[in-house]
Design a protein around this motif. Structure first.
Motif, PDB file in Angstrom:
ATOM      1  N   GLN A   1      12.226  -3.061   5.545  1.00  0.00           N
ATOM      2  CA  GLN A   1      11.315  -2.741   4.460  1.00  0.00           C
ATOM      3  C   GLN A   1      10.035  -2.335   5.206  1.00  0.00           C
ATOM      4  OE1 GLN A   1      11.681  -2.625   1.153  1.00  0.00           O
ATOM      5  NE2 GLN A   1      13.813  -3.122   1.842  1.00  0.00           N
ATOM      6  N   GLN A   2       9.195  -1.305   4.477  1.00  0.00           N
ATOM      7  CA  GLN A   2       7.840  -1.143   5.104  1.00  0.00           C
ATOM      8  C   GLN A   2       7.002  -2.420   4.502  1.00  0.00           C
ATOM      9  OE1 GLN A   2       7.178   2.885   3.470  1.00  0.00           O
ATOM     10  NE2 GLN A   2       6.802   3.377   5.762  1.00  0.00           N
ATOM     11  N   VAL A   3       6.135  -2.893   5.482  1.00  0.00           N
ATOM     12  CA  VAL A   3       5.501  -4.077   5.099  1.00  0.00           C
ATOM     13  C   VAL A   3       3.941  -3.989   5.563  1.00  0.00           C
ATOM     14  CG1 VAL A   3       5.419  -6.604   5.351  1.00  0.00           C
ATOM     15  CG2 VAL A   3       7.465  -5.437   5.472  1.00  0.00           C
ATOM     16  N   THR A   4       3.101  -4.248   4.673  1.00  0.00           N
ATOM     17  CA  THR A   4       1.565  -4.467   5.194  1.00  0.00           C
ATOM     18  C   THR A   4       1.437  -6.121   5.040  1.00  0.00           C
ATOM     19  OG1 THR A   4       0.863  -2.246   4.468  1.00  0.00           O
ATOM     20  CG2 THR A   4      -0.686  -4.044   4.375  1.00  0.00           C
ATOM     21  N   ALA A   5       1.091  -6.554   6.055  1.00  0.00           N
ATOM     22  CA  ALA A   5       0.622  -7.806   6.257  1.00  0.00           C
ATOM     23  C   ALA A   5      -0.899  -7.970   5.994  1.00  0.00           C
ATOM     24  CB  ALA A   5       1.149  -8.579   7.449  1.00  0.00           C
ATOM     25  N   VAL A   6      -1.271  -8.909   5.047  1.00  0.00           N
ATOM     26  CA  VAL A   6      -2.680  -9.093   4.955  1.00  0.00           C
ATOM     27  C   VAL A   6      -3.228 -10.618   5.284  1.00  0.00           C
ATOM     28  CG1 VAL A   6      -4.329  -9.084   3.174  1.00  0.00           C
ATOM     29  CG2 VAL A   6      -2.846  -7.420   2.967  1.00  0.00           C
ATOM     30  N   SER A   7      -4.075 -10.562   6.155  1.00  0.00           N
ATOM     31  CA  SER A   7      -4.787 -11.870   6.252  1.00  0.00           C
ATOM     32  C   SER A   7      -6.211 -11.792   6.778  1.00  0.00           C
ATOM     33  CB  SER A   7      -3.902 -12.664   7.436  1.00  0.00           C
ATOM     34  OG  SER A   7      -4.262 -11.771   8.979  1.00  0.00           O
ATOM     35  N   ARG A   8      -6.818 -12.893   6.797  1.00  0.00           N
ATOM     36  CA  ARG A   8      -8.232 -12.761   6.790  1.00  0.00           C
ATOM     37  C   ARG A   8      -8.917 -12.650   8.271  1.00  0.00           C
ATOM     38  NH1 ARG A   8     -11.598 -17.712   3.672  1.00  0.00           N
ATOM     39  NH2 ARG A   8     -11.267 -16.951   1.699  1.00  0.00           N
ATOM     40  N   HIS A   9      -7.841 -12.709   9.265  1.00  0.00           N
ATOM     41  CA  HIS A   9      -8.244 -12.411  10.489  1.00  0.00           C
ATOM     42  C   HIS A   9      -7.139 -11.886  11.220  1.00  0.00           C
ATOM     43  CE1 HIS A   9     -11.212 -15.822   9.951  1.00  0.00           C
ATOM     44  NE2 HIS A   9     -10.179 -16.531   9.466  1.00  0.00           N
ATOM     45  N   THR A  10      -7.454 -11.239  12.524  1.00  0.00           N
ATOM     46  CA  THR A  10      -6.495 -10.468  13.003  1.00  0.00           C
ATOM     47  C   THR A  10      -5.285 -11.546  13.623  1.00  0.00           C
ATOM     48  OG1 THR A  10      -8.410  -9.030  13.989  1.00  0.00           O
ATOM     49  CG2 THR A  10      -6.413  -9.232  15.247  1.00  0.00           C
ATOM     50  N   ALA A  11      -4.176 -11.046  13.758  1.00  0.00           N
ATOM     51  CA  ALA A  11      -2.988 -11.693  14.173  1.00  0.00           C
ATOM     52  C   ALA A  11      -2.014 -11.000  14.403  1.00  0.00           C
ATOM     53  CB  ALA A  11      -2.764 -12.566  12.936  1.00  0.00           C
TER      54      ALA A  11
END
Length: 279
Positions: free
Chosen positions: A24-34
């Motif tokens: 799957q194409q995934v966009t990972a969202v978080s508050r900080h760079t990881a």
């Protein structure tokens, strides 16, 4: 494309990996760079500002929605995230809720979560709702004391609930995001057995190959420690469950097996995989 919020946490990280491995194409969202798996797009965003998610959600097919602690606070409006998802063309939302909306529905945070569930149901989007109980990963609170003193300090040593491995939550979330058969379902997610804090201590000792003692805290001692990192109301709610779980809170749910076709992982399995944190 699938958007995963809370993508660097105990659920989001294995979910992101599982979706990427499934092609799957995934966009990972978080508050900080990881760091994220190869091929996964990472976006730093704050869910408390839903308008900022527009470029993330535009063109996405599905969204896994995991709310951070501040989005449970009075005055927060996470329903706006569902509105932005619908406006961006998202077709399906999988919401991480909590078993407490069923077992203890009148607490402030659980009333808000039930309202969010209702908003999702009425949104016109495809949906699935996940309601886990306690997490096996909460045992990481004990990691430092196990490393330094070989002791677990916790209240209610002989009262147990069927805590769940976050990796199982991630696997169920992936199934709900990818398989139409789960649309319109709310799943209660637990581990395979009731386990007490004393039993968890024994499992951690077995995982690290070293004796670990158990020290029972009073409720007051436990609350004093918990309120360093959470509101007093939430600490009291948590202690109410741990100290006097209802029949619904000690019930082992069949839903993980129903979705995944296998039993949920045991706490001993979780401890073995995370032994390094306790050594």
């Amino acid at each position: 494309m699938i958007v995963v919020t809370g993508a660097t946490g105990n659920i989001g990280r294995p979910l992101t990996r599982a979706l990427a491995e499934a092609g799957q194409q995934v966009t990972a969202v978080s508050r900080h760079t990881a760091e994220v798996p190869d091929g996964v797009r990472h976006v730093v965003a704050d869910l408390s500002e839903p308008a900022g998610l527009k470029p993330v959600l535009s063109g996405a097919d599905a969204l896994f929605l995991l709310l951070s602690g501040d989005l449970h606070a009075i005055g927060a409006n996470p329903a706006d995230i569902i509105g932005e998802a619908a406006a961006g063309g998202v077709r399906r939302v999988v919401l991480l809720s909590t078993l407490g909306v069923v077992t203890r529905p009148f607490g402030t945070t659980r009333v808000a979560m039930r309202e969010l569930e209702d908003t999702l149901r009425k949104s016109g989007l495809e949906w699935a709702i996940l309601r886990p109980g306690g997490f096996a990963s909460n045992a990481l609170w004990w990691a430092e004391s196990v490393r330094t003193q070989r002791v677990v300090a916790a209240p209610f040593g002989d009262i147990g609930v069927p805590i769940i491995d976050p990796a199982d939550i991630a696997d169920v979330a992936a199934a709900c995001l990818l398989d139409d058969r789960h649309t319109g379902n709310a799943y209660e997610l637990t581990g395979p057995e009731v386990i007490t804090p004393r039993g968890q201590t024994d499992a951690i000792a077995a995982a690290i190959g070293s004796p670990v003692s158990f020290h029972e805290l009073t409720r007051e001692e436990a609350k004093a420690g918990m309120t360093r990192t959470m509101p007093a109301e939430l600490a009291d709610d948590t202690l109410d469950i741990l100290g006097n779980p209802s029949p619904a809170e000690v019930r082992v749910s069949p839903d993980v097996r129903q979705v995944l076709g296998r039993a949920p992982r045991s706490f001993a399995d979780w401890a073995a995989r995370h032994a390094a944190a306790f050594r």
